[in-house]
Design an enzyme around this catalytic site. Structure first.
Site, mmCIF file in Angstrom:
data_model
loop_
_atom_site.group_PDB
_atom_site.id
_atom_site.type_symbol
_atom_site.label_atom_id
_atom_site.label_comp_id
_atom_site.label_asym_id
_atom_site.label_seq_id
_atom_site.Cartn_x
_atom_site.Cartn_y
_atom_site.Cartn_z
ATOM 1 N N CYS A 241 0.867 -1.189 0.000
ATOM 2 C CA CYS A 241 0.000 0.000 0.000
ATOM 3 C C CYS A 241 0.894 1.226 0.000
ATOM 4 O O CYS A 241 0.880 2.036 0.935
ATOM 5 C CB CYS A 241 -0.926 0.000 1.213
ATOM 6 S SG CYS A 241 -1.896 -1.506 1.420
ATOM 7 N N ALA A 242 1.679 1.388 -1.043
ATOM 8 C CA ALA A 242 2.767 2.364 -1.043
ATOM 9 C C ALA A 242 2.290 3.802 -1.041
ATOM 10 O O ALA A 242 2.979 4.686 -0.531
ATOM 11 C CB ALA A 242 3.668 2.125 -2.255
ATOM 12 N N GLY A 245 4.575 6.994 -1.236
ATOM 13 C CA GLY A 245 5.906 6.410 -1.130
ATOM 14 C C GLY A 245 6.761 6.822 0.044
ATOM 15 O O GLY A 245 7.973 6.587 0.031
ATOM 16 N N GLY A 246 6.184 7.402 1.088
ATOM 17 C CA GLY A 246 6.983 7.842 2.225
ATOM 18 C C GLY A 246 7.792 6.735 2.874
ATOM 19 O O GLY A 246 9.005 6.875 3.110
ATOM 20 N N LYS A 247 7.159 5.612 3.146
ATOM 21 C CA LYS A 247 7.867 4.492 3.782
ATOM 22 C C LYS A 247 8.757 3.769 2.776
ATOM 23 O O LYS A 247 9.810 3.237 3.137
ATOM 24 C CB LYS A 247 6.865 3.548 4.447
ATOM 25 C CG LYS A 247 6.125 4.202 5.619
ATOM 26 C CD LYS A 247 5.122 3.251 6.256
ATOM 27 C CE LYS A 247 4.427 3.925 7.438
ATOM 28 N NZ LYS A 247 3.598 5.089 7.032
ATOM 29 N N ASP A 265 0.207 0.068 -5.289
ATOM 30 C CA ASP A 265 -1.006 0.568 -4.658
ATOM 31 C C ASP A 265 -2.164 0.359 -5.625
ATOM 32 O O ASP A 265 -1.979 0.468 -6.854
ATOM 33 C CB ASP A 265 -0.870 2.052 -4.311
ATOM 34 C CG ASP A 265 -1.869 2.489 -3.244
ATOM 35 O OD1 ASP A 265 -1.456 2.713 -2.096
ATOM 36 O OD2 ASP A 265 -3.076 2.602 -3.553
ATOM 37 N N ASP A 309 0.908 -1.032 4.851
ATOM 38 C CA ASP A 309 0.606 0.240 5.518
ATOM 39 C C ASP A 309 -0.879 0.459 5.266
ATOM 40 O O ASP A 309 -1.275 1.163 4.347
ATOM 41 C CB ASP A 309 1.466 1.360 4.923
ATOM 42 C CG ASP A 309 1.309 2.677 5.650
ATOM 43 O OD1 ASP A 309 0.692 2.684 6.739
ATOM 44 O OD2 ASP A 309 1.779 3.700 5.140
ATOM 45 N N CYS A 362 -2.040 3.905 10.981
ATOM 46 C CA CYS A 362 -1.940 5.155 11.734
ATOM 47 C C CYS A 362 -3.213 5.301 12.572
ATOM 48 O O CYS A 362 -3.857 6.346 12.576
ATOM 49 C CB CYS A 362 -1.713 6.353 10.819
ATOM 50 S SG CYS A 362 -2.924 6.542 9.493
#
Length: 431
Positions: A241-242, A245-247, A265, A309, A362
């Site tokens: 679940c990119a 692309g932060g992670k 994604d 994520d 989150c």
């Protein structure tokens, strides 16, 4: 604009949010377009008033006897910003853009202030939706009110230094005018604490260092869970679940541009920003997989790490998006938990024997966190939870600061780690 005019503008924006059910960011943007005389400082102050009002909507509303926009904005000005009722009324009398003067009843209520909260329920004192009280108590036991009160403050601005291109000292020098400090837990993070009253958030994305890919804006909590993925040099990783692309970017830097990360994604729009970000960050070990039938079939049984994520209610980000706190419904929670369970089951075929499935949200709600892990392990007994304390010590070299839940997952919160709320659990597949 002076404070009275800013208060009137905040009341106007909150009225727009309430009556037209618009996201706060949209309402603020529309107000700014329609009132071009307002400078950047004015817009920042108005935004702060609006967001502060929503962060403590329940407690401010209880004190004022109403949670209408006027009551909330006045409560923020006096209870949060430290204004005096008499001084405000004097300022109102001299400003034609001011709200109506405070009434005797409003002044009396504000003078009682916190004393009146003694009779309020736990959800009101915690500034949380009442229907979530049992879930929050299950997550944090008798500490839940304290945990939620810590989520009513303003968030800091956190950055992750991109070690592929720069280092902490270099970025700190580039941003010296903003007085950044090193993050307490994340090894490559910098933080600019939130200011009070009408303080503006630094615009770091116009800085030369950002444009050169030296750093990314990323909450320290997101940096921590990205490090805990334990993406090793030369490994094969799928970010299922990119999104933007932060992670993915954080893992690429941790892997030193070695191995291979597949960024996927189901939503092309969410995925679209990743291409420019990869280029700016100098990342070469990421292959973006666009959504489509069979897009991941060739990865089945090959991945050392599969990161989920997961889409969630976002309860961990209530400091940044307090309007979502009051819009959350049981129906939306049920929708998210169904999506999460489906993603966990989909990921199983992609994890190789001995590989690890990492689940992140989150959210601070057990329905999206520990409950999902417990149900998944019943469906897939070939997976066992990896010891979180061991992962934490190996990746962060600091004492474990997060809360551990009954399933062995970690919960990060503003109170325990000084970050947004996150959940992390790593499950290893039997060899």
């Amino acid at each position: 604009m002076r404070l009275p005019g800013r208060l009137s503008a905040a009341i106007e924006v909150l009225t727009e949010v309430d009556t037209r059910h618009r996201p706060v960011s949209e309402a603020l943007k529309t107000w700014g377009i329609g009132n071009r005389f307002a400078g950047a400082s004015d817009r920042a102050a108005i935004g702060n008033l609006v967001y502060d009002a929503l962060r403590r909507r329940a407690s401010h509303g209880h004190v004022m006897g109403s949670d209408d926009p006027r009551a909330l904005v006045l409560a923020v000005a006096i209870r949060d910003w430290g204004e005096e009722p008499e001084m405000l009324n004097a300022a109102f009398a001299e400003d034609r853009h001011a709200p109506e003067p405070l009434t005797k009843d409003e002044i009396a209520r504000l003078e009682r202030g916190d004393d009146s909260l003694a009779s309020a329920g736990n959800a009101t004192r915690a500034d949380a939706p009442e229907w979530l009280e049992s879930a929050l108590e299950r997550a944090f036991s008798n500490e839940w009110v304290t945990q939620l009160r810590a989520m009513t403050g303003r968030p800091s601005l956190d950055l992750r230094v991109n070690m592929l291109k720069s280092g902490r000292e270099r970025v700190m020098k580039s941003l010296k005018r903003f007085e950044p400090m090193e993050t307490a837990i994340a090894p490559h993070g910098l933080r600019m604490p939130a200011g009070s009253r009408d303080a503006r958030t630094p615009n770091v994305t116009s800085d030369e260092g950002y444009l050169k890919g030296w750093f990314e804006v990323q909450d320290e909590g997101s940096q921590i869970v990205s490090a805990l993925v334990d993406a090793t040099v030369g490994g094969q990783v799928l970010d299922l679940c990119a999104g933007a692309g932060g992670k993915t970017l954080a893992m690429a830097a941790a892997m030193g541009n070695t191995g291979q990360i597949f960024a996927y994604d189901t939503d092309r729009t969410r995925l679209a920003p990743i291409y420019d970000r990869l280029k700016r960050n100098g990342v070469r070990n990421v292959q973006v997989r666009a959504p489509g039938e069979g897009a991941l079939d060739d990865l089945a049984g090959r991945m050392d790490r599969v990161l989920i994520d997961a889409p969630c209610t976002g309860t961990g980000t209530w400091r940044r998006r307090p309007d979502t706190k009051w819009k959350l419904t049981p129906e939306l929670l049920a929708q998210r938990t169904a999506e999460q369970a489906a993603l966990l089951d989909e990921a199983v075929r992609l994890v190789k024997p001995g590989g690890t499935l990492v689940y992140i949200t989150c959210s601070i709600l057990p329905q999206e966190n520990g409950d999902q892990i417990a149900a998944f392990r019943i469906r897939h007994p070939e997976f066992a939870v990896r010891d979180a304390a061991t992962l934490w010590g190996a990746q962060l070299s600091l004492p474990l600061a997060a809360v551990t839940d009954a399933e062995g997952g970690l919960i990060l919160t503003p109170l325990t780690t000084g970050t947004d709320g996150f959940y992390f659990c790593a499950l290893q597949r039997k060899s």
